[in-house]
Design an enzyme around this catalytic site. Sequence first.
Site, mmCIF file in Angstrom:
data_model
loop_
_atom_site.group_PDB
_atom_site.id
_atom_site.type_symbol
_atom_site.label_atom_id
_atom_site.label_comp_id
_atom_site.label_asym_id
_atom_site.label_seq_id
_atom_site.Cartn_x
_atom_site.Cartn_y
_atom_site.Cartn_z
ATOM 1 N N THR A 97 49.419 44.955 30.971
ATOM 2 C CA THR A 97 50.184 44.601 32.412
ATOM 3 C C THR A 97 49.491 43.870 33.223
ATOM 4 O O THR A 97 48.075 44.331 33.605
ATOM 5 C CB THR A 97 50.317 46.328 32.947
ATOM 6 O OG1 THR A 97 50.691 47.218 32.186
ATOM 7 C CG2 THR A 97 50.850 46.238 34.310
ATOM 8 N N LYS A 172 58.146 45.610 34.973
ATOM 9 C CA LYS A 172 56.665 46.793 34.915
ATOM 10 C C LYS A 172 56.361 47.064 36.264
ATOM 11 O O LYS A 172 55.879 48.487 36.673
ATOM 12 C CB LYS A 172 55.584 46.334 34.016
ATOM 13 C CG LYS A 172 54.532 47.257 34.076
ATOM 14 C CD LYS A 172 54.505 48.328 33.191
ATOM 15 C CE LYS A 172 53.390 49.361 33.302
ATOM 16 N NZ LYS A 172 53.266 50.225 32.263
ATOM 17 N N LYS A 240 44.788 49.025 39.440
ATOM 18 C CA LYS A 240 45.029 47.668 39.196
ATOM 19 C C LYS A 240 46.671 47.348 39.191
ATOM 20 O O LYS A 240 46.941 46.301 39.762
ATOM 21 C CB LYS A 240 44.566 47.479 37.872
ATOM 22 C CG LYS A 240 45.033 46.132 37.243
ATOM 23 C CD LYS A 240 44.903 45.978 35.660
ATOM 24 C CE LYS A 240 45.563 46.968 34.755
ATOM 25 N NZ LYS A 240 46.587 46.553 34.191
HETATM 26 P P1 NAP Z 1 41.658 50.425 26.964
HETATM 27 O O1 NAP Z 1 41.918 51.420 26.053
HETATM 28 O O2 NAP Z 1 40.607 50.345 27.953
HETATM 29 O O3 NAP Z 1 41.849 49.169 25.840
HETATM 30 C C1 NAP Z 1 41.661 47.876 26.472
HETATM 31 C C2 NAP Z 1 41.293 46.987 25.238
HETATM 32 O O4 NAP Z 1 41.158 45.607 25.713
HETATM 33 C C3 NAP Z 1 40.164 47.194 24.415
HETATM 34 O O5 NAP Z 1 40.518 47.082 23.025
HETATM 35 C C4 NAP Z 1 39.214 46.391 25.094
HETATM 36 O O6 NAP Z 1 38.213 45.911 24.291
HETATM 37 C C5 NAP Z 1 40.156 45.019 25.259
HETATM 38 N N1 NAP Z 1 39.520 44.297 26.279
HETATM 39 C C6 NAP Z 1 39.343 44.373 27.682
HETATM 40 N N2 NAP Z 1 38.978 43.264 28.021
HETATM 41 C C7 NAP Z 1 38.793 42.226 27.002
HETATM 42 C C8 NAP Z 1 38.259 40.774 27.043
HETATM 43 N N3 NAP Z 1 37.896 40.369 28.407
HETATM 44 N N4 NAP Z 1 38.375 40.313 25.804
HETATM 45 C C9 NAP Z 1 38.714 40.946 24.803
HETATM 46 N N5 NAP Z 1 39.141 42.169 24.764
HETATM 47 C C10 NAP Z 1 39.107 42.820 26.094
HETATM 48 O O7 NAP Z 1 43.010 50.224 27.880
HETATM 49 P P2 NAP Z 1 44.826 50.711 27.426
HETATM 50 O O8 NAP Z 1 45.035 51.898 27.954
HETATM 51 O O9 NAP Z 1 44.721 50.445 26.021
HETATM 52 O O10 NAP Z 1 45.580 49.696 28.224
HETATM 53 C C11 NAP Z 1 45.689 48.268 27.756
HETATM 54 C C12 NAP Z 1 46.573 47.931 28.585
HETATM 55 O O11 NAP Z 1 47.916 48.438 28.913
HETATM 56 C C13 NAP Z 1 46.140 47.718 30.342
HETATM 57 O O12 NAP Z 1 46.925 46.458 30.775
HETATM 58 C C14 NAP Z 1 47.085 48.879 30.824
HETATM 59 O O13 NAP Z 1 47.255 48.871 32.149
HETATM 60 C C15 NAP Z 1 48.334 48.724 30.056
HETATM 61 N N6 NAP Z 1 48.923 50.241 29.931
HETATM 62 C C16 NAP Z 1 48.309 51.450 29.511
HETATM 63 C C17 NAP Z 1 48.930 52.651 29.504
HETATM 64 C C18 NAP Z 1 48.229 53.931 28.966
HETATM 65 O O14 NAP Z 1 48.725 55.116 28.923
HETATM 66 N N7 NAP Z 1 47.106 53.725 28.696
HETATM 67 C C19 NAP Z 1 50.435 52.486 29.369
HETATM 68 C C20 NAP Z 1 51.120 51.392 29.662
HETATM 69 C C21 NAP Z 1 50.556 50.214 29.869
HETATM 70 P P3 NAP Z 1 36.876 46.745 23.883
HETATM 71 O O15 NAP Z 1 37.204 48.059 22.927
HETATM 72 O O16 NAP Z 1 35.790 45.777 23.484
HETATM 73 O O17 NAP Z 1 36.556 47.705 25.296
#
Ligand code: NAP
Length: 293
Positions: A97, A172, A240
């Site tokens: 997102t 979104k 965010k």
């Molecule tokens: P998360 O569990 O914090 O995972 C984030 C991932 O991105 C991790 O694999 C992290 O690597 C990687 N990452 C972050 N910054 C990076 C960088 N600069 N370079 C390389 N890798 C990087 O987050 P999530 O919940 O999966 O969410 C991911 C995205 O989906 C976000 O934009 C969020 O807003 C969106 N989203 C989430 C949900 C939800 O329910 N969680 C629902 C819809 C949309 P590391 O493992 O090394 O930290």
Amino acid sequence: MARVAFLGLGVMGFPMAGHLAAKGHEGTVYNRTLAKAEAWAARHGGRVATTPAAAAEGAEFVMACVGNDDDLRQVCKGAEGAFGGMRKGAVFVDHTTVSAAVTRELSAEARRLGLGFVDAPVSGGQAGAENGQLSIMCGGAEADYARAEPVLAAYARICRRLGESGAGQLAKMMNQICIAGLLQGLAEALRFGEKAGMDGKAVVEVISQGAAGSWQMVNRHATMLEGRFDFGFAVDWMRKDLGICLRTADEIGAPLPVTALVDQFYKDVQAMGGGRWDTSSLIARLRALDPAG
Ligand code: NAP
């Protein structure tokens, strides 16, 4: 079956990449923290790459689900970014997102390099990712989308192209605007019921089947009543997303008075130590406001 790469194996990316493997797509994964990629490969098979560029080599589709605008720029364009490893004609599909502005910037860069780019943010949360039942909102060129759609079916309940580059992210934003106001309304109603001495679960059983019903009401009322928030979609992520909505609203001249207010309520929840709590924790703020408990 397609050759795919998946970048970012977090709460969402880990199970999404797993669905691609389960459908028989041949995959390489990359995660900044290598241990998560190794854990993924131990469970699903497939190759592990140590840079986005290496993961992207030879792939027809490169999926990403990372954090914010800067993270996405880094995995696409950084010194070891995916764009450098992709072959001409391959399509980058972004599930992060992010703002429509960074989407358009990266999409234009991709086009310059002979690559496709589809913005494809998702809704449905961790459960939707794990069950392969996500709503996917897409933007980009029709031909790129048409190629990606059968692959995205691995984890989609519904997947639609809604316009040119950035349209998926704008959809979104509409999704998050709906959720913000709705969750505050639900929190107020449940807190009102508590103060009035009502049985919240019994009330929800009735009203969830009428005009007030929602996914949030059905799936979150019980944990809101119990005060449990250690799961789900984090308040930090929501802020965010609402920041992106409010900046975009400012640019296009759309009023978002309730969304702006709820964003401030989430700021209060962060100050209470709830940055990683689920977004339904707005009710914890209402309880904290009340000296009578
Ligand atoms: P998360 O569990 O914090 O995972 C984030 C991932 O991105 C991790 O694999 C992290 O690597 C990687 N990452 C972050 N910054 C990076 C960088 N600069 N370079 C390389 N890798 C990087 O987050 P999530 O919940 O999966 O969410 C991911 C995205 O989906 C976000 O934009 C969020 O807003 C969106 N989203 C989430 C949900 C939800 O329910 N969680 C629902 C819809 C949309 P590391 O493992 O090394 O930290």
